[in-house]
Write a protein that holds these residues in place. Structure first.
Motif, PDB file in Angstrom:
ATOM      1  N   GLN A   1       0.769  -1.176   0.125  1.00  0.00           N
ATOM      2  CA  GLN A   1       0.007  -0.089   0.010  1.00  0.00           C
ATOM      3  C   GLN A   1       0.776   1.089   0.024  1.00  0.00           C
ATOM      4  O   GLN A   1       0.495   2.339  -0.603  1.00  0.00           O
ATOM      5  N   VAL A   2       1.786   1.041   0.669  1.00  0.00           N
ATOM      6  CA  VAL A   2       2.819   2.275   0.568  1.00  0.00           C
ATOM      7  C   VAL A   2       3.548   2.553  -0.776  1.00  0.00           C
ATOM      8  O   VAL A   2       3.637   3.745  -1.273  1.00  0.00           O
ATOM      9  N   ILE A   3       3.911   1.480  -1.381  1.00  0.00           N
ATOM     10  CA  ILE A   3       4.483   1.624  -2.704  1.00  0.00           C
ATOM     11  C   ILE A   3       3.242   2.205  -3.827  1.00  0.00           C
ATOM     12  O   ILE A   3       3.618   3.098  -4.460  1.00  0.00           O
ATOM     13  N   VAL A   4       2.168   1.596  -3.582  1.00  0.00           N
ATOM     14  CA  VAL A   4       1.137   2.172  -4.287  1.00  0.00           C
ATOM     15  C   VAL A   4       0.688   3.604  -4.365  1.00  0.00           C
ATOM     16  O   VAL A   4       0.432   4.315  -4.989  1.00  0.00           O
ATOM     17  N   ALA A   5       0.679   3.892  -2.935  1.00  0.00           N
ATOM     18  CA  ALA A   5       0.507   5.545  -2.540  1.00  0.00           C
ATOM     19  C   ALA A   5       1.592   6.253  -3.145  1.00  0.00           C
ATOM     20  O   ALA A   5       1.028   7.355  -3.191  1.00  0.00           O
TER      21      ALA A   5
ATOM     22  N   VAL B   1       7.862  10.588   2.616  1.00  0.00           N
ATOM     23  CA  VAL B   1       6.649   9.550   3.211  1.00  0.00           C
ATOM     24  C   VAL B   1       7.019   8.078   3.026  1.00  0.00           C
ATOM     25  O   VAL B   1       7.015   7.407   4.059  1.00  0.00           O
ATOM     26  N   PRO B   2       7.094   7.616   1.664  1.00  0.00           N
ATOM     27  CA  PRO B   2       7.152   6.313   1.527  1.00  0.00           C
ATOM     28  C   PRO B   2       8.288   5.688   2.246  1.00  0.00           C
ATOM     29  O   PRO B   2       8.446   4.446   2.956  1.00  0.00           O
ATOM     30  N   ILE B   3       9.504   6.397   2.204  1.00  0.00           N
ATOM     31  CA  ILE B   3      10.666   5.959   2.757  1.00  0.00           C
ATOM     32  C   ILE B   3      10.435   5.757   4.560  1.00  0.00           C
ATOM     33  O   ILE B   3      10.810   4.488   4.966  1.00  0.00           O
ATOM     34  N   MET B   4       9.873   6.648   5.067  1.00  0.00           N
ATOM     35  CA  MET B   4       9.631   6.749   6.361  1.00  0.00           C
ATOM     36  C   MET B   4       8.503   5.635   6.771  1.00  0.00           C
ATOM     37  O   MET B   4       8.902   5.185   7.876  1.00  0.00           O
ATOM     38  N   ALA B   5       7.611   5.527   6.171  1.00  0.00           N
ATOM     39  CA  ALA B   5       6.634   4.296   6.105  1.00  0.00           C
ATOM     40  C   ALA B   5       7.007   3.201   6.160  1.00  0.00           C
ATOM     41  O   ALA B   5       6.944   2.334   6.911  1.00  0.00           O
ATOM     42  N   LEU B   6       8.081   2.799   5.444  1.00  0.00           N
ATOM     43  CA  LEU B   6       8.417   1.577   4.961  1.00  0.00           C
ATOM     44  C   LEU B   6       9.549   1.210   6.130  1.00  0.00           C
ATOM     45  O   LEU B   6       9.674   0.127   6.531  1.00  0.00           O
TER      46      LEU B   6
ATOM     47  N   ALA C   1       9.429   2.317   9.339  1.00  0.00           N
ATOM     48  CA  ALA C   1       8.452   2.165  10.258  1.00  0.00           C
ATOM     49  C   ALA C   1       7.788   0.635  10.456  1.00  0.00           C
ATOM     50  O   ALA C   1       8.001  -0.049  11.172  1.00  0.00           O
ATOM     51  N   LEU C   2       7.483   0.287   8.991  1.00  0.00           N
ATOM     52  CA  LEU C   2       6.982  -1.010   9.022  1.00  0.00           C
ATOM     53  C   LEU C   2       8.007  -1.989   9.071  1.00  0.00           C
ATOM     54  O   LEU C   2       7.726  -3.236   9.821  1.00  0.00           O
ATOM     55  N   ALA C   3       9.148  -1.759   8.670  1.00  0.00           N
ATOM     56  CA  ALA C   3      10.218  -2.941   8.982  1.00  0.00           C
ATOM     57  C   ALA C   3      10.737  -2.819  10.458  1.00  0.00           C
ATOM     58  O   ALA C   3      11.054  -3.978  10.943  1.00  0.00           O
ATOM     59  N   LYS C   4      10.623  -1.828  11.229  1.00  0.00           N
ATOM     60  CA  LYS C   4      10.890  -1.764  12.503  1.00  0.00           C
ATOM     61  C   LYS C   4       9.832  -2.475  13.458  1.00  0.00           C
ATOM     62  O   LYS C   4      10.143  -3.470  14.269  1.00  0.00           O
ATOM     63  N   LEU C   5       8.705  -2.301  13.186  1.00  0.00           N
ATOM     64  CA  LEU C   5       7.744  -2.966  13.643  1.00  0.00           C
ATOM     65  C   LEU C   5       7.654  -4.511  13.507  1.00  0.00           C
ATOM     66  O   LEU C   5       7.519  -5.298  14.296  1.00  0.00           O
ATOM     67  N   ARG C   6       7.871  -4.883  12.175  1.00  0.00           N
ATOM     68  CA  ARG C   6       8.032  -6.418  12.191  1.00  0.00           C
ATOM     69  C   ARG C   6       9.140  -7.035  12.718  1.00  0.00           C
ATOM     70  O   ARG C   6       9.085  -8.071  13.260  1.00  0.00           O
ATOM     71  N   ARG C   7      10.407  -6.193  12.871  1.00  0.00           N
ATOM     72  CA  ARG C   7      11.431  -6.774  13.717  1.00  0.00           C
ATOM     73  C   ARG C   7      11.057  -6.983  15.294  1.00  0.00           C
ATOM     74  O   ARG C   7      11.440  -7.774  15.947  1.00  0.00           O
ATOM     75  N   GLN C   8      10.401  -6.007  15.591  1.00  0.00           N
ATOM     76  CA  GLN C   8       9.905  -5.809  17.189  1.00  0.00           C
ATOM     77  C   GLN C   8       8.981  -7.104  17.234  1.00  0.00           C
ATOM     78  O   GLN C   8       8.869  -7.745  18.296  1.00  0.00           O
ATOM     79  N   GLY C   9       8.061  -7.353  16.352  1.00  0.00           N
ATOM     80  CA  GLY C   9       7.219  -8.532  16.288  1.00  0.00           C
ATOM     81  C   GLY C   9       7.933  -9.791  16.340  1.00  0.00           C
ATOM     82  O   GLY C   9       7.433 -10.868  17.021  1.00  0.00           O
ATOM     83  N   GLU C  10       9.131  -9.938  15.767  1.00  0.00           N
ATOM     84  CA  GLU C  10       9.621 -11.229  15.733  1.00  0.00           C
ATOM     85  C   GLU C  10      10.484 -11.503  16.850  1.00  0.00           C
ATOM     86  O   GLU C  10      10.810 -12.520  17.396  1.00  0.00           O
ATOM     87  N   ASP C  11      10.940 -10.288  17.549  1.00  0.00           N
ATOM     88  CA  ASP C  11      11.621 -10.570  18.869  1.00  0.00           C
ATOM     89  C   ASP C  11      10.719 -10.720  19.963  1.00  0.00           C
ATOM     90  O   ASP C  11      11.453 -11.332  20.823  1.00  0.00           O
ATOM     91  N   GLU C  12       9.493 -10.578  19.935  1.00  0.00           N
ATOM     92  CA  GLU C  12       8.641 -10.845  21.006  1.00  0.00           C
ATOM     93  C   GLU C  12       8.550 -12.262  20.916  1.00  0.00           C
ATOM     94  O   GLU C  12       7.976 -13.233  21.082  1.00  0.00           O
TER      95      GLU C  12
END
Length: 81
Positions: A28-32, A63-68, A70-81
């Protein structure tokens, strides 16, 4: 209204609809980003180059760079938990 203006408006409408239709956040970020590029082209067609350059910088690049990131950081945090 010229044909080029009508085509630009149609491309913006299609890109906006595609942005809403995509369910995966990363895609969605890429399409945006493509929607931002379509808006940039539309602003050039409507003779607003200053707005088009701002749109290009913010909506297509920043904005797409910042959003991507942020998504990468959220995914890493989800894997750590």
């Amino acid at each position: 209204m010229t044909v080029l203006q009508v085509v630009a408006l149609l491309v913006v409408a299609i890109a906006g609809t595609a942005t809403v239709a995509v369910r995966n956040p990363a895609r969605q970020v890429i399409v945006a980003s493509f929607h931002g590029l379509a808006l940039t082209i539309m602003f050039f067609v409507y003779a607003a180059p200053d707005v088009a350059l701002s749109q290009l910088t913010v909506s297509t690049i920043a904005v797409p760079i910042m959003a991507l990131l942020a998504l990468a950081k959220l995914r890493r945090q989800g894997e750590d938990e």
